[in-house]
Design a protein around this motif. Structure first.
Motif, mmCIF file in Angstrom:
data_model
loop_
_atom_site.group_PDB
_atom_site.id
_atom_site.type_symbol
_atom_site.label_atom_id
_atom_site.label_comp_id
_atom_site.label_asym_id
_atom_site.label_seq_id
_atom_site.Cartn_x
_atom_site.Cartn_y
_atom_site.Cartn_z
ATOM 1 N N LEU A 1 6.128 -6.721 -11.281
ATOM 2 C CA LEU A 1 4.958 -5.881 -11.048
ATOM 3 C C LEU A 1 5.185 -4.895 -9.898
ATOM 4 O O LEU A 1 4.784 -3.730 -9.968
ATOM 5 N N LEU A 2 5.818 -5.366 -8.823
ATOM 6 C CA LEU A 2 6.099 -4.482 -7.681
ATOM 7 C C LEU A 2 7.069 -3.369 -8.074
ATOM 8 O O LEU A 2 6.979 -2.245 -7.565
ATOM 9 N N ASP A 3 7.992 -3.671 -8.976
ATOM 10 C CA ASP A 3 8.913 -2.647 -9.483
ATOM 11 C C ASP A 3 8.129 -1.535 -10.172
ATOM 12 O O ASP A 3 8.393 -0.342 -9.957
ATOM 13 N N ARG A 4 7.148 -1.898 -10.979
ATOM 14 C CA ARG A 4 6.325 -0.903 -11.674
ATOM 15 C C ARG A 4 5.485 -0.107 -10.678
ATOM 16 O O ARG A 4 5.341 1.113 -10.799
ATOM 17 N N LEU A 5 4.925 -0.823 -9.721
ATOM 18 C CA LEU A 5 4.121 -0.155 -8.692
ATOM 19 C C LEU A 5 4.964 0.840 -7.907
ATOM 20 O O LEU A 5 4.547 1.992 -7.679
ATOM 21 N N MET A 6 6.161 0.429 -7.497
ATOM 22 C CA MET A 6 7.006 1.307 -6.694
ATOM 23 C C MET A 6 7.479 2.516 -7.497
ATOM 24 O O MET A 6 7.636 3.609 -6.948
ATOM 25 N N PHE A 7 7.689 2.319 -8.811
ATOM 26 C CA PHE A 7 8.033 3.460 -9.666
ATOM 27 C C PHE A 7 6.986 4.554 -9.542
ATOM 28 O O PHE A 7 7.309 5.745 -9.429
ATOM 29 N N LEU A 8 5.726 4.187 -9.533
ATOM 30 C CA LEU A 8 4.647 5.168 -9.402
ATOM 31 C C LEU A 8 4.551 5.705 -7.971
ATOM 32 O O LEU A 8 4.304 6.898 -7.765
ATOM 33 N N ASN B 1 0.809 -1.215 0.000
ATOM 34 C CA ASN B 1 0.000 0.000 0.000
ATOM 35 C C ASN B 1 0.847 1.271 0.000
ATOM 36 O O ASN B 1 0.368 2.337 -0.385
ATOM 37 N N THR B 2 2.086 1.150 0.473
ATOM 38 C CA THR B 2 2.997 2.294 0.496
ATOM 39 C C THR B 2 4.316 1.895 -0.144
ATOM 40 O O THR B 2 4.610 0.698 -0.320
ATOM 41 N N ARG B 3 5.117 2.904 -0.474
ATOM 42 C CA ARG B 3 6.426 2.637 -1.060
ATOM 43 C C ARG B 3 7.278 1.786 -0.121
ATOM 44 O O ARG B 3 7.966 0.857 -0.549
ATOM 45 N N ALA B 4 7.238 2.085 1.180
ATOM 46 C CA ALA B 4 8.050 1.355 2.155
ATOM 47 C C ALA B 4 7.637 -0.116 2.211
ATOM 48 O O ALA B 4 8.490 -1.014 2.271
ATOM 49 N N MET C 1 12.464 -0.395 -13.260
ATOM 50 C CA MET C 1 11.902 0.944 -13.443
ATOM 51 C C MET C 1 12.152 1.836 -12.238
ATOM 52 O O MET C 1 12.511 2.997 -12.361
ATOM 53 N N SER C 2 11.937 1.294 -11.053
ATOM 54 C CA SER C 2 11.947 2.094 -9.821
ATOM 55 C C SER C 2 13.361 2.378 -9.340
ATOM 56 O O SER C 2 14.281 1.578 -9.538
ATOM 57 N N ALA C 3 13.516 3.527 -8.713
ATOM 58 C CA ALA C 3 14.813 3.883 -8.119
ATOM 59 C C ALA C 3 15.178 2.890 -7.022
ATOM 60 O O ALA C 3 16.344 2.531 -6.846
ATOM 61 N N GLY C 4 14.147 2.436 -6.277
ATOM 62 C CA GLY C 4 14.401 1.507 -5.184
ATOM 63 C C GLY C 4 15.016 0.206 -5.653
ATOM 64 O O GLY C 4 15.989 -0.277 -5.072
#
Length: 520
Positions: free
Chosen positions: A482-489, A9-12, A315-318
């Protein structure tokens, strides 16, 4: 959405889930990076826990097929049960979400026979669900136009246009698809117009979707759509106009421009789903995006010496900061569907394992007689369907023999042959002859396929368990992508509201996860 243990639900929370996946996957890189065609040649089973293989080689096929879905038997080794259960807890849930309780104003309307013409059951289910979701999102953000990215034959675009009355632009790289989309839309519009005349309705017949043929290679190309004039009856638009957006925007009024968009993609292939998400972030005119991805094997991936910021993964910086690469075999594996495995059934499962055995044994033939061909990673095409049809014909011709064989093997190893050893050897010979033909190779004079099969046959009982254990990693790898894409947003800040939901029935459409993002 939550798994048994993790949430996003959150980036963390998403980052925590990603780290848990990576920590779990690292010790199994030998499985992820393996290519099952090399099973016999490289003795791949020796890298797996001997206790696991000893247990699984005598397990029923139906139980083997449940491993990717998280199914484990009580009498299995504790470490194997932990492996299976951990994989399940790390995988994003696939049970279809109750969309009415999560999304506002979702009104799922069954498709009429006119709109669903030409669709198979899978496509009809996907279009029926996704069109209702997209329509709900369009209303919630007040957008003027939907852009169907990777529209194919225009099924989604036409339902959004004719059933939900939205202005729609359909983009696809195939000019043939564009032609099919236009002709199909014209037929549907003709039907709707006739119905309105018959009923005496004064309502205006919906416009057909505007079609654009171009290969979307970047978010810049999609952003250029905001400068394309949306004129009445403009049903065919040349994609080259996307490069003329600046000159067109100077003469086009705001009323005629696509100045408020929702991007939608039903299984937009490979990097196309990623491009949609980037376009959403880079273009203020795009108010929302609804993306259901697929074909992870076609994703571009940043290599260690590549500074490309536009690759499909990560995709995501994380995730970039964690430096976890996938590679082609892992991306291929991410396409495996646990639901498809569990629904195979014993006979189809056994035939699948036999085909893997044939292909892996043929790899031994290539290694001995054509090592230079083997170095090119040859593909011999999809021979599986032909062999399954052959097996089915045999079953119909000799049902009594098949029943006897099944009774004999019910409580035995999953690769206890569905046919006699001589039949299996004969089938392997036919497989090899077909493969030689497809590769345009001569039949070696000193070839002894009987000896090759005899050498491989001693270990065929292990290929089903091995392939099932490896396939069980697929849903977790897909979850990581999928989580990588989600975290990018999620990294873009509080102005973006994003949710990831399984919107389709996974037994009908295994790639069922939609990423839905809106601007506040």
């Amino acid at each position: 959405m939550k798994s048994n243990k993790y949430s996003c639900n959150t980036r963390a929370e998403t980052l925590e889930w990603i780290i848990a996946i990576i920590d779990f996957l690292k010790p199994f890189s030998f499985l992820i990076n393996a290519h099952v065609v090399n099973f016999f040649k490289d003795k791949q089973w020796e890298a797996v826990d001997e206790e696991w293989m000893s247990c699984l080689k005598d397990e029923k096929t139906e139980n083997i097929l449940l491993i990717p879905s998280g199914g484990a038997q009580d009498d299995w080794p504790a470490s194997l049960k932990e492996f299976v259960h951990t994989l399940r807890s790390l995988s994003f849930p696939r049970e279809q979400a109750n969309l009415q309780t999560i999304l506002a104003d979702v009104d799922m309307v069954p498709l009429s026979t006119v709109l669903s013409q030409g669709m198979n059951l899978k496509k009809k289910h996907e279009v029926e669900v996704l069109s209702s979701v997209v329509s709900s999102v369009v209303k919630s953000v007040g957008a003027l136009t939907v852009v169907d990215v990777g529209a194919g034959q225009g099924y989604l675009a036409q339902v959004l246009s004719f059933q939900y009355k939205h202005s729609v632009v359909a983009i696809d790289s195939s000019s043939h698809h564009g032609t099919v989309t236009d002709s199909r839309a014209a037929r549907i519009r003709k039907h709707f117009a006739a119905q309105m005349r018959k009923s005496g309705s004064g309502n205006k017949c919906p416009d057909v979707p505007m079609t654009i043929t171009c290969r979307v290679l970047s978010s810049e190309m999609l952003k250029a759509l905001t400068d394309v004039p949306l004129e009445k009856n403009n049903t065919d638009f040349n994609g080259s106009a996307l490069n003329e957006g600046q000159s067109r925007s100077q003469s086009a009024s705001d009323a005629n421009r696509l100045c408020s968009l929702v991007l939608a993609g039903l299984h937009a292939c490979g990097d196309l789903s990623v491009t949609m998400l980037r376009t959403f972030m880079e273009c203020e005119e795009v108010k929302a995006v609804v993306s259901v991805g697929c074909c992870y094997n076609l994703l571009s991936e940043k290599s260690s010496d590549d500074s490309c910021s536009k690759c499909g993964y990560p995709m995501s910086a994380g995730l970039k900061s964690l430096g976890f690469s996938l590679g082609k075999n892992a991306r291929d594996l991410a396409c495996q569907s646990a639901e498809r495995w569990s629904s195979l059934g014993e006979d189809a499962g056994l035939q699948n394992f036999e085909l893997h055995s044939f292909r892996a044994a043929f790899q031994m033939v290539l290694s001995k007689h054509y090592p230079e061909v083997l170095a090119t990673s040859p593909s011999i095409g999809r021979q599986g369907k032909a062999f399954r049809r052959h097996q089915q014909r045999k079953s119909l011709e000799t049902p009594a023999a098949v029943d006897t064989t099944r009774k004999d093997t019910d409580n035995k190893k999953p690769m206890g042959q569905t046919s006699s050893n001589s039949d299996m050897c004969s089938s392997f010979e036919k497989f090899c002859l077909s493969a030689f033909s497809r590769l345009n190779l001569e039949h070696p004079l000193d070839l002894d396929l009987n000896a090759t099969w005899k050498e491989a046959d001693a270990f065929t009982e292990l290929i089903g368990p091995y392939w099932s254990i490896r396939a069980a990693l697929g849903p977790v790898l897909e979850t990581l992508i999928l989580l990588d894409r989600l975290m990018f947003l999620q990294e873009q800040g509080d102005s973006i509201k994003v949710v990831m939901l399984p919107i389709f029935d996974p037994t009908i459409s295994p790639r069922n996860v939609a990423i839905i993002a809106k601007r506040h």
